[in-house]
Structures are given as C-alpha cells and as structure tokens.
Design a protein around this motif. Structure first.
Motif, PDB file in Angstrom:
ATOM      1  N   ILE A  75      -2.581   4.544  19.676  1.00  0.00           N
ATOM      2  CA  ILE A  75      -1.455   4.286  18.787  1.00  0.00           C
ATOM      3  C   ILE A  75      -1.932   4.008  17.366  1.00  0.00           C
ATOM      4  O   ILE A  75      -2.916   3.302  17.155  1.00  0.00           O
ATOM      5  CB  ILE A  75      -0.638   3.076  19.304  1.00  0.00           C
ATOM      6  N   LYS A  76      -1.195   4.561  16.394  1.00  0.00           N
ATOM      7  CA  LYS A  76      -1.370   4.207  14.996  1.00  0.00           C
ATOM      8  C   LYS A  76      -0.064   3.630  14.475  1.00  0.00           C
ATOM      9  O   LYS A  76       1.014   4.131  14.793  1.00  0.00           O
ATOM     10  CB  LYS A  76      -1.768   5.427  14.163  1.00  0.00           C
ATOM     11  N   VAL A  77      -0.181   2.572  13.682  1.00  0.00           N
ATOM     12  CA  VAL A  77       1.002   1.944  13.099  1.00  0.00           C
ATOM     13  C   VAL A  77       1.367   2.681  11.814  1.00  0.00           C
ATOM     14  O   VAL A  77       0.509   2.972  10.985  1.00  0.00           O
ATOM     15  CB  VAL A  77       0.738   0.453  12.805  1.00  0.00           C
ATOM     16  N   ARG A  78       2.641   2.979  11.676  1.00  0.00           N
ATOM     17  CA  ARG A  78       3.145   3.626  10.458  1.00  0.00           C
ATOM     18  C   ARG A  78       4.331   2.828   9.925  1.00  0.00           C
ATOM     19  O   ARG A  78       5.227   2.466  10.673  1.00  0.00           O
ATOM     20  CB  ARG A  78       3.587   5.063  10.743  1.00  0.00           C
ATOM     21  N   LEU A  79       4.328   2.532   8.622  1.00  0.00           N
ATOM     22  CA  LEU A  79       5.431   1.844   7.973  1.00  0.00           C
ATOM     23  C   LEU A  79       6.214   2.828   7.114  1.00  0.00           C
ATOM     24  O   LEU A  79       5.624   3.566   6.319  1.00  0.00           O
ATOM     25  CB  LEU A  79       4.935   0.674   7.127  1.00  0.00           C
ATOM     26  N   VAL A  80       7.520   2.837   7.294  1.00  0.00           N
ATOM     27  CA  VAL A  80       8.407   3.767   6.589  1.00  0.00           C
ATOM     28  C   VAL A  80       9.477   2.947   5.874  1.00  0.00           C
ATOM     29  O   VAL A  80      10.063   2.048   6.482  1.00  0.00           O
ATOM     30  CB  VAL A  80       9.069   4.749   7.579  1.00  0.00           C
ATOM     31  N   PRO A  81       9.752   3.215   4.599  1.00  0.00           N
ATOM     32  CA  PRO A  81      10.868   2.529   3.939  1.00  0.00           C
ATOM     33  C   PRO A  81      12.152   2.712   4.742  1.00  0.00           C
ATOM     34  O   PRO A  81      12.478   3.832   5.155  1.00  0.00           O
ATOM     35  CB  PRO A  81      10.948   3.222   2.574  1.00  0.00           C
ATOM     36  N   TYR A  82      12.875   1.629   4.976  1.00  0.00           N
ATOM     37  CA  TYR A  82      14.064   1.688   5.823  1.00  0.00           C
ATOM     38  C   TYR A  82      15.089   2.699   5.314  1.00  0.00           C
ATOM     39  O   TYR A  82      15.731   3.389   6.105  1.00  0.00           O
ATOM     40  CB  TYR A  82      14.706   0.302   5.950  1.00  0.00           C
ATOM     41  N   ARG A  83      15.220   2.811   3.993  1.00  0.00           N
ATOM     42  CA  ARG A  83      16.207   3.740   3.421  1.00  0.00           C
ATOM     43  C   ARG A  83      15.899   5.189   3.787  1.00  0.00           C
ATOM     44  O   ARG A  83      16.787   6.049   3.746  1.00  0.00           O
ATOM     45  CB  ARG A  83      16.266   3.571   1.906  1.00  0.00           C
ATOM     46  N   GLU A  84      14.658   5.482   4.163  1.00  0.00           N
ATOM     47  CA  GLU A  84      14.266   6.847   4.536  1.00  0.00           C
ATOM     48  C   GLU A  84      14.154   7.041   6.046  1.00  0.00           C
ATOM     49  O   GLU A  84      13.915   8.161   6.519  1.00  0.00           O
ATOM     50  CB  GLU A  84      12.904   7.186   3.907  1.00  0.00           C
ATOM     51  N   LEU A  85      14.327   5.956   6.790  1.00  0.00           N
ATOM     52  CA  LEU A  85      14.004   5.968   8.219  1.00  0.00           C
ATOM     53  C   LEU A  85      14.800   7.003   8.996  1.00  0.00           C
ATOM     54  O   LEU A  85      14.259   7.686   9.873  1.00  0.00           O
ATOM     55  CB  LEU A  85      14.239   4.570   8.808  1.00  0.00           C
ATOM     56  N   TRP A  86      16.098   7.147   8.715  1.00  0.00           N
ATOM     57  CA  TRP A  86      16.970   7.993   9.525  1.00  0.00           C
ATOM     58  C   TRP A  86      16.577   9.461   9.515  1.00  0.00           C
ATOM     59  O   TRP A  86      16.932  10.214  10.424  1.00  0.00           O
ATOM     60  CB  TRP A  86      18.427   7.846   9.069  1.00  0.00           C
ATOM     61  N   ARG A  87      15.805   9.889   8.499  1.00  0.00           N
ATOM     62  CA  ARG A  87      15.423  11.303   8.442  1.00  0.00           C
ATOM     63  C   ARG A  87      13.932  11.538   8.696  1.00  0.00           C
ATOM     64  O   ARG A  87      13.468  12.674   8.632  1.00  0.00           O
ATOM     65  CB  ARG A  87      15.796  11.898   7.086  1.00  0.00           C
ATOM     66  N   LYS A  88      13.197  10.488   9.035  1.00  0.00           N
ATOM     67  CA  LYS A  88      11.743  10.612   9.169  1.00  0.00           C
ATOM     68  C   LYS A  88      11.269  10.896  10.586  1.00  0.00           C
ATOM     69  O   LYS A  88      10.106  11.228  10.799  1.00  0.00           O
ATOM     70  CB  LYS A  88      11.066   9.330   8.658  1.00  0.00           C
ATOM     71  N   THR A  89      12.130  10.742  11.579  1.00  0.00           N
ATOM     72  CA  THR A  89      11.701  10.951  12.959  1.00  0.00           C
ATOM     73  C   THR A  89      12.871  11.417  13.808  1.00  0.00           C
ATOM     74  O   THR A  89      14.028  11.114  13.506  1.00  0.00           O
ATOM     75  CB  THR A  89      11.121   9.653  13.560  1.00  0.00           C
ATOM     76  N   ALA A  90      12.532  12.143  14.875  1.00  0.00           N
ATOM     77  CA  ALA A  90      13.555  12.597  15.829  1.00  0.00           C
ATOM     78  C   ALA A  90      13.651  11.663  17.029  1.00  0.00           C
ATOM     79  O   ALA A  90      14.358  11.967  17.991  1.00  0.00           O
ATOM     80  CB  ALA A  90      13.232  14.015  16.300  1.00  0.00           C
ATOM     81  N   ASP A  91      12.949  10.542  16.985  1.00  0.00           N
ATOM     82  CA  ASP A  91      12.976   9.595  18.099  1.00  0.00           C
ATOM     83  C   ASP A  91      14.373   9.006  18.255  1.00  0.00           C
ATOM     84  O   ASP A  91      14.916   8.383  17.332  1.00  0.00           O
ATOM     85  CB  ASP A  91      11.954   8.479  17.844  1.00  0.00           C
ATOM     86  N   ALA A  92      14.964   9.185  19.436  1.00  0.00           N
ATOM     87  CA  ALA A  92      16.327   8.692  19.666  1.00  0.00           C
ATOM     88  C   ALA A  92      16.412   7.176  19.547  1.00  0.00           C
ATOM     89  O   ALA A  92      17.442   6.636  19.122  1.00  0.00           O
ATOM     90  CB  ALA A  92      16.813   9.143  21.043  1.00  0.00           C
ATOM     91  N   LYS A  93      15.343   6.479  19.914  1.00  0.00           N
ATOM     92  CA  LYS A  93      15.359   5.021  19.841  1.00  0.00           C
ATOM     93  C   LYS A  93      15.544   4.559  18.394  1.00  0.00           C
ATOM     94  O   LYS A  93      16.252   3.582  18.129  1.00  0.00           O
ATOM     95  CB  LYS A  93      14.063   4.444  20.418  1.00  0.00           C
ATOM     96  N   VAL A  94      14.898   5.246  17.456  1.00  0.00           N
ATOM     97  CA  VAL A  94      15.044   4.921  16.043  1.00  0.00           C
ATOM     98  C   VAL A  94      16.493   5.114  15.605  1.00  0.00           C
ATOM     99  O   VAL A  94      17.106   4.231  14.977  1.00  0.00           O
ATOM    100  CB  VAL A  94      14.108   5.782  15.174  1.00  0.00           C
ATOM    101  N   LEU A  95      17.053   6.268  15.925  1.00  0.00           N
ATOM    102  CA  LEU A  95      18.401   6.584  15.472  1.00  0.00           C
ATOM    103  C   LEU A  95      19.442   5.670  16.128  1.00  0.00           C
ATOM    104  O   LEU A  95      20.418   5.265  15.486  1.00  0.00           O
ATOM    105  CB  LEU A  95      18.700   8.053  15.759  1.00  0.00           C
ATOM    106  N   ILE A  96      19.227   5.324  17.394  1.00  0.00           N
ATOM    107  CA  ILE A  96      20.114   4.376  18.067  1.00  0.00           C
ATOM    108  C   ILE A  96      20.048   3.012  17.389  1.00  0.00           C
ATOM    109  O   ILE A  96      21.072   2.367  17.134  1.00  0.00           O
ATOM    110  CB  ILE A  96      19.747   4.249  19.558  1.00  0.00           C
ATOM    111  N   SER A  97      18.837   2.566  17.089  1.00  0.00           N
ATOM    112  CA  SER A  97      18.671   1.242  16.480  1.00  0.00           C
ATOM    113  C   SER A  97      19.321   1.178  15.102  1.00  0.00           C
ATOM    114  O   SER A  97      19.929   0.159  14.742  1.00  0.00           O
ATOM    115  CB  SER A  97      17.191   0.874  16.384  1.00  0.00           C
ATOM    116  N   ILE A  98      19.213   2.263  14.331  1.00  0.00           N
ATOM    117  CA  ILE A  98      19.857   2.301  13.010  1.00  0.00           C
ATOM    118  C   ILE A  98      21.366   2.170  13.155  1.00  0.00           C
ATOM    119  O   ILE A  98      22.016   1.391  12.454  1.00  0.00           O
ATOM    120  CB  ILE A  98      19.486   3.592  12.260  1.00  0.00           C
TER     121      ILE A  98
END
Length: 301
Positions: A263-286
């Motif tokens: 695993i590598k840790v990656r930090l993404v500005p929250y304002r950009e988060l919704w378009r940075k990954t296709a992970d459903a968990k991310v989109l659900i959490s948003i």
C-alpha cells in the motif's frame, strides 16, 4: 467401490427468536469412494418461512468435508439465511421459495473463512422461474473517509493498492473486513486505518455516516448487491494537522506485507476527490458526507 453414510447432530448458532427452527439440524455426509475419489456432501435445513420444504445444502465437486462444514457454520452463511428470513427478506412474503444451495468454493484466511462462493436455487412460486442466485460472500466491512485540514486546504487520505480482480492499481478509501463475529465496526475501522495508513485514531472521534441512513437499510450500504453480500459501514474522521504531516503521509508505504498488502498513501484535495478515483467507497462516502452536512447531522469539530 463402496458407500457409507455418516450422520452427526450439531447445533447452529442462530438466535432462537429469529430462527427458532434452525437450532437442531442433521448433518448428513454421503461419500462414495472410488478410484476417482469422487465425493458428495449434503446437509438439510428447515426454514421458518417454508417448514414443509426443507432446503438441501450441498457441496460442489472439489469442496472438502472440512471446508463444507466451515461454510455452513460460518457467520456469513448464517447471516445470509437470517437476511432471507428478515422483515425485508426475499422469503418474507412467501412469493418465492429456496430449494437448494450449492457450496462452490471456500477460501480460508487462517482459521476463518475469508471468502465463500455459493449458488442458491430460488424460484418464483407463480411462474416457477428461477431468480438469479450466484453469491460471493465476504461478510461485513468498513471504510473510512479521513479528512485532514491544513493551511486552508482539506485533504482526503486514500490508499493505492494492487487489486488483482480489476487487473489495476486502485486509489481507494482505507477499508477492511471484520475479522470476527463480534460486529465491532468502529473498532475495525480504527484498526484498518492504523494498518493501512499508519496513523492512530480514537473511537470517540469517528462519525458513522451510515448511521444517518433510514433504519430500513440496516444502516449499511451494499456496494455490489447483484453478486456480493458485502454490507459496509462508512465512517468519517476529521482533524487539523500541520503541513509537515501532509508531506510525511504523501507516498508513504504501509500495509501488512505478511498479508500480501502493498500500500501507498495518497492525499488528494477534497474538492477534487469525486473525479480522482472510480472507487465506489469514495463516491459513497462523498454522497453520505455532503448530504449529512446539508442536513446538519455531522457534529462540529
């Protein structure tokens, strides 16, 4: 060639108030020994919703007797049966019937079942048409939306992991499966973050975003209900940090290597988060976080 039948009485750990008829069942192992060492395992259960129609639980070729026993004793299989019989369960209104379950695969994680694959033969009583019933069972899980605020910017903490089923490296929320039957979702969330990110969280600082859902949902989300039983709790954790913390976390290598985690840790500005990954968990959490904020349900910090 010869054949024999082995019968054993055992008690399944169902709550009596939920499934009173499932306490005493009979495990029947019918094995035919030959030069090809073929075998057949079967087990019969009675469900409260269809007491006159016992359900045959059988093992597919290649499933050992120990794996078969582990499968029918597992919390994920018992939970699936409980869900069938619940108020919102598919057997509740009597329009469909469960006739057979075929255990197709069992993957052990040490002494416990990690993944269970089976097929359920469920039929509509009116049309006698079969309902799609392939199940990949992995049980309950947790995910955590970690938001770190520094110098006026809010960062979401993600993990970059090798995900063999997708054939890709995926950017996703820290997440994990429950390791036991105790149902300690928040404890699991805290532990997974420490293992995957390397930072310690306090249970009292965790906000259960799925707790804001309607009670009819069970306060869980189903990421892929068409094929998987996984039900997930999504938590929120927020904290103010120094810019140095952001710098140290970015690209940090973590995970339990002995468990195959790279695993590598990656930090993404929250304002950009919704378009940075296709992970459903991310989109659900948003979605949960934004809607809960709009309704004034997220505690101030």
């Amino acid at each position: 060639m010869y054949s024999f039948t082995l019968s054993a009485r055992f008690i399944m750990a169902y709550p009596s108030r939920a499934l009173p008829h499932l306490h005493h069942t009979k495990l029947v192992l019918r094995c035919r020994m030959s030069s090809s060492s073929s075998s057949s395992l079967a087990h019969s259960i009675e469900l409260p919703s269809q007491p006159t129609e016992p359900v045959l639980v059988a093992a597919a070729a290649g499933v050992s007797s120990s794996d078969f026993r582990n499968a029918i004793d597992s919390s994920m299989f018992k939970n699936w049966l409980r869900n069938l019989e619940s108020e919102t369960g598919i057997l509740a209104d009597g329009t469909v019937t469960l006739k057979q379950v075929l255990i197709q695969g069992v993957d052990m994680f040490g002494k416990r079942i990690g993944f269970l694959k089976f097929k359920a033969d469920i039929f509509d009583k009116e049309t006698n048409q079969k309902v799609p019933g392939i199940v990949f069972a992995r049980g309950p899980a947790v995910a955590v939306l970690i938001l770190l605020e520094s110098n006026g910017e809010t960062y979401a903490v993600l993990t970059e992991q090798v995900r063999v089923p997708t054939g890709k490296i995926v950017l996703e929320l820290p997440a994990g499966m429950l390791d036991d039957d105790e149902g300690d979702f928040v404890g699991t969330a805290v532990r997974e973050v420490e293992e995957e990110i390397g930072i310690k969280l306090k249970k009292e600082d965790m906000v259960d975003l799925t707790a804001f859902l309607d009670p009819s949902t069970g306060h869980r989300v189903f990421p892929s209900p068409g094929g998987c039983d996984e039900e997930m709790s999504v938590f929120l954790y927020r904290r103010q940090v120094e810019q140095e913390t952001i710098r140290q976390l970015q690209g940090k290598e973590t995970g339990l290597r002995e468990h195959g985690e790279f695993i590598k840790v990656r930090l993404v500005p929250y304002r950009e988060l919704w378009r940075k990954t296709a992970d459903a968990k991310v989109l659900i959490s948003i979605g949960l976080y934004e809607m809960a904020q709009r309704e004034g349900l997220v505690p101030r910090h």
